[in-house]
Design a protein around this motif. Structure first.
Motif, PDB file in Angstrom:
ATOM      1  N   GLY A 124       0.814  -1.219   0.000  1.00 43.37           N
ATOM      2  CA  GLY A 124       0.000   0.000   0.000  1.00 43.37           C
ATOM      3  C   GLY A 124       0.842   1.261   0.000  1.00 43.37           C
ATOM      4  O   GLY A 124       2.070   1.228  -0.155  1.00 43.37           O
ATOM      5  N   GLN A 125       0.184   2.386   0.199  1.00 42.89           N
ATOM      6  CA  GLN A 125       0.845   3.685   0.180  1.00 42.89           C
ATOM      7  C   GLN A 125       1.241   4.103   1.593  1.00 42.89           C
ATOM      8  O   GLN A 125       0.505   3.860   2.548  1.00 42.89           O
ATOM      9  N   PRO A 126       2.405   4.737   1.750  1.00 39.24           N
ATOM     10  CA  PRO A 126       2.812   5.207   3.079  1.00 39.24           C
ATOM     11  C   PRO A 126       2.036   6.459   3.481  1.00 39.24           C
ATOM     12  O   PRO A 126       1.540   7.202   2.627  1.00 39.24           O
ATOM     13  N   THR A 127       1.923   6.670   4.783  1.00 34.57           N
ATOM     14  CA  THR A 127       1.397   7.932   5.310  1.00 34.57           C
ATOM     15  C   THR A 127       2.593   8.772   5.732  1.00 34.57           C
ATOM     16  O   THR A 127       3.345   8.386   6.638  1.00 34.57           O
ATOM     17  N   ILE A 128       2.782   9.917   5.066  1.00 29.56           N
ATOM     18  CA  ILE A 128       3.984  10.726   5.291  1.00 29.56           C
ATOM     19  C   ILE A 128       3.595  12.062   5.904  1.00 29.56           C
ATOM     20  O   ILE A 128       2.716  12.767   5.386  1.00 29.56           O
ATOM     21  N   THR A 129       4.215  12.406   7.014  1.00 33.69           N
ATOM     22  CA  THR A 129       3.957  13.682   7.688  1.00 33.69           C
ATOM     23  C   THR A 129       5.281  14.383   7.982  1.00 33.69           C
ATOM     24  O   THR A 129       6.295  13.743   8.279  1.00 33.69           O
ATOM     25  N   GLU A 130       5.261  15.737   7.889  1.00 32.10           N
ATOM     26  CA  GLU A 130       6.480  16.506   8.173  1.00 32.10           C
ATOM     27  C   GLU A 130       6.778  16.466   9.665  1.00 32.10           C
ATOM     28  O   GLU A 130       5.870  16.486  10.506  1.00 32.10           O
ATOM     29  N   LYS A 131       8.056  16.396   9.962  1.00 30.96           N
ATOM     30  CA  LYS A 131       8.492  16.217  11.351  1.00 30.96           C
ATOM     31  C   LYS A 131       9.248  17.457  11.822  1.00 30.96           C
ATOM     32  O   LYS A 131      10.059  18.025  11.085  1.00 30.96           O
ATOM     33  N   ASP A 132       8.970  17.883  13.053  1.00 32.32           N
ATOM     34  CA  ASP A 132       9.674  19.033  13.621  1.00 32.32           C
ATOM     35  C   ASP A 132      11.074  18.620  14.087  1.00 32.32           C
ATOM     36  O   ASP A 132      11.362  17.440  14.284  1.00 32.32           O
ATOM     37  N   GLY A 133      11.905  19.638  14.274  1.00 31.34           N
ATOM     38  CA  GLY A 133      13.223  19.404  14.850  1.00 31.34           C
ATOM     39  C   GLY A 133      14.267  18.916  13.879  1.00 31.34           C
ATOM     40  O   GLY A 133      15.244  18.283  14.300  1.00 31.34           O
ATOM     41  N   ALA A 134      14.080  19.201  12.578  1.00 30.07           N
ATOM     42  CA  ALA A 134      15.069  18.766  11.593  1.00 30.07           C
ATOM     43  C   ALA A 134      16.333  19.620  11.705  1.00 30.07           C
ATOM     44  O   ALA A 134      16.279  20.785  12.101  1.00 30.07           O
ATOM     45  N   PRO A 135      17.507  19.072  11.388  1.00 29.87           N
ATOM     46  CA  PRO A 135      18.744  19.865  11.389  1.00 29.87           C
ATOM     47  C   PRO A 135      18.616  21.070  10.455  1.00 29.87           C
ATOM     48  O   PRO A 135      17.821  21.053   9.505  1.00 29.87           O
TER      49      PRO A 135
END
Length: 440
Positions: free
Chosen positions: A88-99
């Motif tokens: 199936g398709q992944p569920t992708i969400t933006e994540k805080d705290g990236a370099p």
């Protein structure tokens, strides 16, 4: 690049993806510049729209497209590197705290399960077989004769009997009130062939032209018309016309009328036998294949990907809507169809698909080109112009893929039967055919 995959559940996984901001920005700028060369806006000549205007109008949508493309590409590259079989398709969400200078995303997804199939030599399968008897051929000929019978006026004063075609007027009432479908004029049917309910045929049998009769009729509880199912009605019927049926003789003229090349009774019977044997083979294959698939499921152990089941449910609902639309129902898109109605069958299909795929892979049961060709030719053999049917299948990759799937199922069936404990069961022809006289 090392890929860190976290296990959330039996089949559910999560991994974090990072992308350089400069990569996203550079791709967005490139796409906007390309768009600026062709975009049309009022007050500007084509290709002369300022970049600032293009950015203002299309910047958000282009950035959204780029983010989807780049994150999707990064996900599948990471999945391939980790040798994951994504379901199936992944569920992708933006994540805080990236370099700094990076964007981070969490991708939650399912993987296909490990399929364990127990020793097939312990599986028990009932394999059915059946023969085409002379009696079955005789019954088929009787059906063909009935389909080509003629009718002639019965002598005045004759009473209706089995095999006669009657023309009647009738009107029925339930609790003294007419009901939908309970009235007809100049209605024709053949007595004794089950076209009408037994009480109706019994009432008409023995009547003469011009006679009328009233009689009670109890509709069965499983009658297709739900408004009258299980209810009792009073009918009045009037016999208006009576015709005797005449069956054609089984001779060379009859054989010729059916398109038999040699136009002999022997050739007709041989042709019917060939057609019945083809239908028997088809039904036996379907029955035995079902027995094999049931045995396979009983011997398989695996977890089901929720995404795959949900996708199958969606396909089944879409198919149901298309079927309702083909039957003339309107606004089927708005019709609420509960998913739970389809979920058990969807789960079975997904489970069976995964088990069969594992068996095919482990035992090289793929469909060979010569098997596909033989299957197409066998399917085409029952048509008047087989070569046209063969071209029909080979002209469309989707149709050919359907045949390939049939061949793979046949290969799996033969493989499992070859290993399992098989009990042979000889079926009577009528039992296999479901006691239906549809062979003609």
């Amino acid at each position: 690049m090392a890929v860190n995959v976290e296990t959330l559940d039996k089949l559910e996984r999560k991994m974090t993806l990072t992308l350089p901001v400069d990569t996203i920005r550079g791709e967005v700028d490139a796409r906007l510049r390309k768009l600026a060369r062709t975009v049309r806006m009022d007050g500007f000549r084509p290709g002369k729209v300022p970049m600032s205007v293009v950015q203002q109008r299309y910047g958000y949508s282009v950035q959204y497209e780029v983010m989807n493309d780049k994150v999707g590409q990064a996900f599948y590259e990471a999945a391939n590197e980790a040798q994951l079989r994504v379901a199936g398709q992944p569920t992708i969400t933006e994540k805080d705290g990236a370099p700094e200078g990076q964007l981070a995303f969490d991708a939650v997804f399912e993987v296909f399960p490990e399929v364990k199939i127990a020793d097939l030599s312990t599986a028990e399968i009932e394999k059915a077989s059946a023969d085409v008897s002379d009696e079955a051929i005789d019954r088929t000929i009787d059906i063909l004769r009935k389909q080509r019978r003629s009718f002639a006026q019965r002598a005045q004063g004759s009473a209706a009997d089995d095999g006669d075609r009657v023309t009647v007027d009738f009107a029925g009432k339930i609790d003294g009130e007419p009901f939908d479908g309970g009235k007809a004029d100049d209605f024709q049917f053949v007595v004794g062939e089950g076209q009408m309910l037994k009480e109706f045929e019994d009432a008409v049998r023995g009547m003469k032209v011009g006679e009328s009769k009233t009689f009670p009729l109890a509709f069965p509880a499983d009658y297709p018309g739900q408004d009258v199912a299980g209810k009792s009605a009073d009918f009045m019927v009037t016999l208006k016309n009576l015709e005797a049926g005449h069956l054609p003789e089984v001779n060379e003229a009859f054989a010729k009328s059916l398109g038999v090349k040699d136009a002999t009774v022997e050739a007709l019977r041989a042709d019917i036998r060939k057609n019945l044997e083809r239908e028997v083979k088809f039904r036996l294959n379907a029955r035995n294949k079902q027995a094999v698939m049931d045995a396979l499921l009983a011997k398989a152990e695996l977890d089901l990907p929720k995404a795959s089941v949900q996708a199958e449910v969606a396909r089944m609902i879409e198919s149901a809507r298309a079927d309702l639309k083909a039957r003339g129902m309107k606004d089927v898109e708005k019709l609420p169809i509960p998913e739970d109605t389809f979920r058990p069958e969807a789960e079975r299909r997904v489970r069976l698909g995964l088990v069969v795929a594992e068996l095919v892979k482990a035992n090289d049961l793929v469909a060979k080109p010569d098997q596909i060709k033989a299957q197409v030719e066998e399917m085409a053999a029952s048509y008047e112009k087989p070569e046209e049917v063969v071209r029909y299948y080979y002209a469309d990759p989707k149709r050919l893929a359907d045949v390939e799937a049939m061949v793979i199922e046949n290969n799996v069936t033969e493989h499992v039967i070859g290993k399992a404990k098989v009990t042979e069961k000889q079926l009577a022809f009528d039992d296999l055919m479901g006691n239906q006289d549809a062979q003609g």
